[in-house]
Design a protein around this motif. Structure first.
Motif, PDB file in Angstrom:
ATOM      1  N   GLU A   1       0.839  -1.189   0.000  1.00  0.00           N
ATOM      2  CA  GLU A   1       0.000   0.000   0.000  1.00  0.00           C
ATOM      3  C   GLU A   1       0.876   1.242   0.000  1.00  0.00           C
ATOM      4  OE1 GLU A   1      -3.032  -0.157   3.044  1.00  0.00           O
ATOM      5  OE2 GLU A   1      -2.837  -2.339   3.203  1.00  0.00           O
ATOM      6  N   GLY A   2       0.416   2.256  -0.695  1.00  0.00           N
ATOM      7  CA  GLY A   2       1.181   3.489  -0.718  1.00  0.00           C
ATOM      8  C   GLY A   2       0.424   4.616  -1.380  1.00  0.00           C
ATOM      9  N   TYR A   3       1.094   5.745  -1.508  1.00  0.00           N
ATOM     10  CA  TYR A   3       0.517   6.920  -2.151  1.00  0.00           C
ATOM     11  C   TYR A   3       1.349   7.273  -3.373  1.00  0.00           C
ATOM     12  CZ  TYR A   3      -2.569   7.780   1.819  1.00  0.00           C
ATOM     13  OH  TYR A   3      -3.543   7.662   2.781  1.00  0.00           O
ATOM     14  N   GLY A   4       0.654   7.577  -4.466  1.00  0.00           N
ATOM     15  CA  GLY A   4       1.311   8.045  -5.658  1.00  0.00           C
ATOM     16  C   GLY A   4       1.429   9.556  -5.638  1.00  0.00           C
ATOM     17  N   PRO A   5       1.865  10.149  -6.732  1.00  0.00           N
ATOM     18  CA  PRO A   5       1.908  11.608  -6.817  1.00  0.00           C
ATOM     19  C   PRO A   5       0.532  12.211  -6.519  1.00  0.00           C
ATOM     20  CG  PRO A   5       3.034  10.616  -8.691  1.00  0.00           C
ATOM     21  CD  PRO A   5       2.334   9.507  -7.968  1.00  0.00           C
ATOM     22  N   HIS A   6       0.543  13.385  -5.883  1.00  0.00           N
ATOM     23  CA  HIS A   6      -0.679  14.140  -5.595  1.00  0.00           C
ATOM     24  C   HIS A   6      -1.617  13.385  -4.648  1.00  0.00           C
ATOM     25  CE1 HIS A   6       0.909  16.598  -8.798  1.00  0.00           C
ATOM     26  NE2 HIS A   6       0.874  15.550  -9.613  1.00  0.00           N
ATOM     27  N   GLY A   7      -1.034  12.487  -3.825  1.00  0.00           N
ATOM     28  CA  GLY A   7      -1.792  11.830  -2.780  1.00  0.00           C
ATOM     29  C   GLY A   7      -2.756  10.755  -3.231  1.00  0.00           C
ATOM     30  N   VAL A   8      -2.582  10.227  -4.442  1.00  0.00           N
ATOM     31  CA  VAL A   8      -3.483   9.193  -4.943  1.00  0.00           C
ATOM     32  C   VAL A   8      -3.151   7.855  -4.270  1.00  0.00           C
ATOM     33  CG1 VAL A   8      -4.137   7.833  -6.984  1.00  0.00           C
ATOM     34  CG2 VAL A   8      -3.878  10.314  -7.153  1.00  0.00           C
ATOM     35  N   PRO A   9      -4.123   7.215  -3.606  1.00  0.00           N
ATOM     36  CA  PRO A   9      -3.858   5.923  -2.955  1.00  0.00           C
ATOM     37  C   PRO A   9      -3.690   4.811  -3.975  1.00  0.00           C
ATOM     38  CG  PRO A   9      -6.181   6.471  -2.776  1.00  0.00           C
ATOM     39  CD  PRO A   9      -5.506   7.666  -3.378  1.00  0.00           C
ATOM     40  N   ILE A  10      -2.721   3.923  -3.709  1.00  0.00           N
ATOM     41  CA  ILE A  10      -2.401   2.840  -4.644  1.00  0.00           C
ATOM     42  C   ILE A  10      -2.207   1.535  -3.873  1.00  0.00           C
ATOM     43  CG2 ILE A  10      -0.673   1.971  -6.277  1.00  0.00           C
ATOM     44  CD1 ILE A  10      -0.131   4.821  -7.129  1.00  0.00           C
ATOM     45  N   LEU A  11      -2.817   0.469  -4.387  1.00  0.00           N
ATOM     46  CA  LEU A  11      -2.596  -0.887  -3.879  1.00  0.00           C
ATOM     47  C   LEU A  11      -1.857  -1.680  -4.951  1.00  0.00           C
ATOM     48  CD1 LEU A  11      -6.040  -1.858  -2.269  1.00  0.00           C
ATOM     49  CD2 LEU A  11      -3.979  -1.072  -1.105  1.00  0.00           C
ATOM     50  N   VAL A  12      -0.832  -2.414  -4.538  1.00  0.00           N
ATOM     51  CA  VAL A  12      -0.020  -3.209  -5.466  1.00  0.00           C
ATOM     52  C   VAL A  12      -0.112  -4.667  -5.042  1.00  0.00           C
ATOM     53  CG1 VAL A  12       2.244  -3.504  -6.530  1.00  0.00           C
ATOM     54  CG2 VAL A  12       1.544  -1.242  -5.687  1.00  0.00           C
ATOM     55  N   GLU A  13      -0.748  -5.480  -5.861  1.00  0.00           N
ATOM     56  CA  GLU A  13      -0.885  -6.911  -5.577  1.00  0.00           C
ATOM     57  C   GLU A  13       0.250  -7.659  -6.266  1.00  0.00           C
ATOM     58  OE1 GLU A  13      -3.815 -10.029  -7.371  1.00  0.00           O
ATOM     59  OE2 GLU A  13      -4.878  -9.004  -5.756  1.00  0.00           O
TER      60      GLU A  13
END
Length: 240
Positions: free
Chosen positions: A85-97
């Protein structure tokens, strides 16, 4: 039936690379399904789902059979499914499976992709609460009575049914159900002789985010970089 919200897809790297990556992901999905439920699709619903996806992707039959054989025999790869789990540019939440046989390598690669593309790898639970895990089925609408189908599938766990588009912009029907109802909805479609274009377990964002085009492209650049990693199976975000 209404319009279903779908996130943007990154399409930056070459088609042949995407196909090779897709076949790698499907091979891992096959291996995981076989290890969990055996090599017979008749008794293994997860394997039936993956094989349907492989056929829809035009994965060569010999590659499918080789993946099943490797997973069935001794010495086959044992993949661990890990969610980052993390944040991309501009605070976009991202899940990486991911599906990996070396967690140390995978977490290093994922962290590097975040750091080099304006994001930050977070801790477990940092963004996961913004997503809901759901079963997602995509159908070719040709020949389907959609109103009747929607009513009939409610008894099989259907929660949402709407219009979507494929990679080439073609019209599709998207069905969604709770993660725990995936098998019920899959069985309902099988009973009706309906073969989905794809059937996946996805993390659906609860709140979509709108960004200007230049900022959205920065997010998609990170998504694209993550998707190119061999250990990464799927990337989810809430970018509209």
């Amino acid at each position: 039936m209404g319009r279903i919200f779908e996130t943007r897809k990154a399409t930056m790297f070459a088609r042949w690379n995407k196909m090779a990556k897709l076949f790698t992901r499907l091979s891992k999905d096959i291996s995981i399904a076989v290890k969990a439920g055996g090599p017979s699709p008749e008794s293994n619903a997860a394997l039936r789902r993956v094989l349907q996806n492989a056929r829809a992707a035009n994965m060569p039959k010999d590659k499918v059979e080789a993946a099943i054989k490797r997973a069935s025999g001794q010495g086959g790869e044992n993949y661990e499914v890990v969610l980052y789990e993390g944040y991309g540019p501009h605070g976009v939440p991202i899940l990486v499976e991911t599906a990996t046989d070396n967690v140390t390598r995978t977490v290093a690669n994922v962290r590097s992709a975040f750091n080099k593309n304006g994001g930050n790898l977070g801790t477990t639970g940092s963004v996961g609460f913004m997503f809901r895990r759901m079963g997602v089925f995509r159908l070719d609408p040709a020949g389907l009575d959609l109103d009747s189908l929607e009513l009939e599938l409610i008894d099989h766990g259907l929660e949402e049914m709407g219009e979507g588009t494929g990679e080439k912009g073609e019209k599709q029907i998207v069905l969604r159900c709770d993660f725990n109802d995936f098998g019920r909805l899959q069985a309902g479609l099988e009973e009706k002789g309906i073969h989905p274009l794809s059937a996946e377990l996805e993390y659906i964002p609860q709140t979509p985010a709108e960004l200007p085009e230049d900022q959205a492209n920065e997010v998609l650049q990170l998504v694209d970089k993550l998707e190119q990693d061999d250990d990464v199976q799927r990337v989810f975000h809430n970018l509209a």
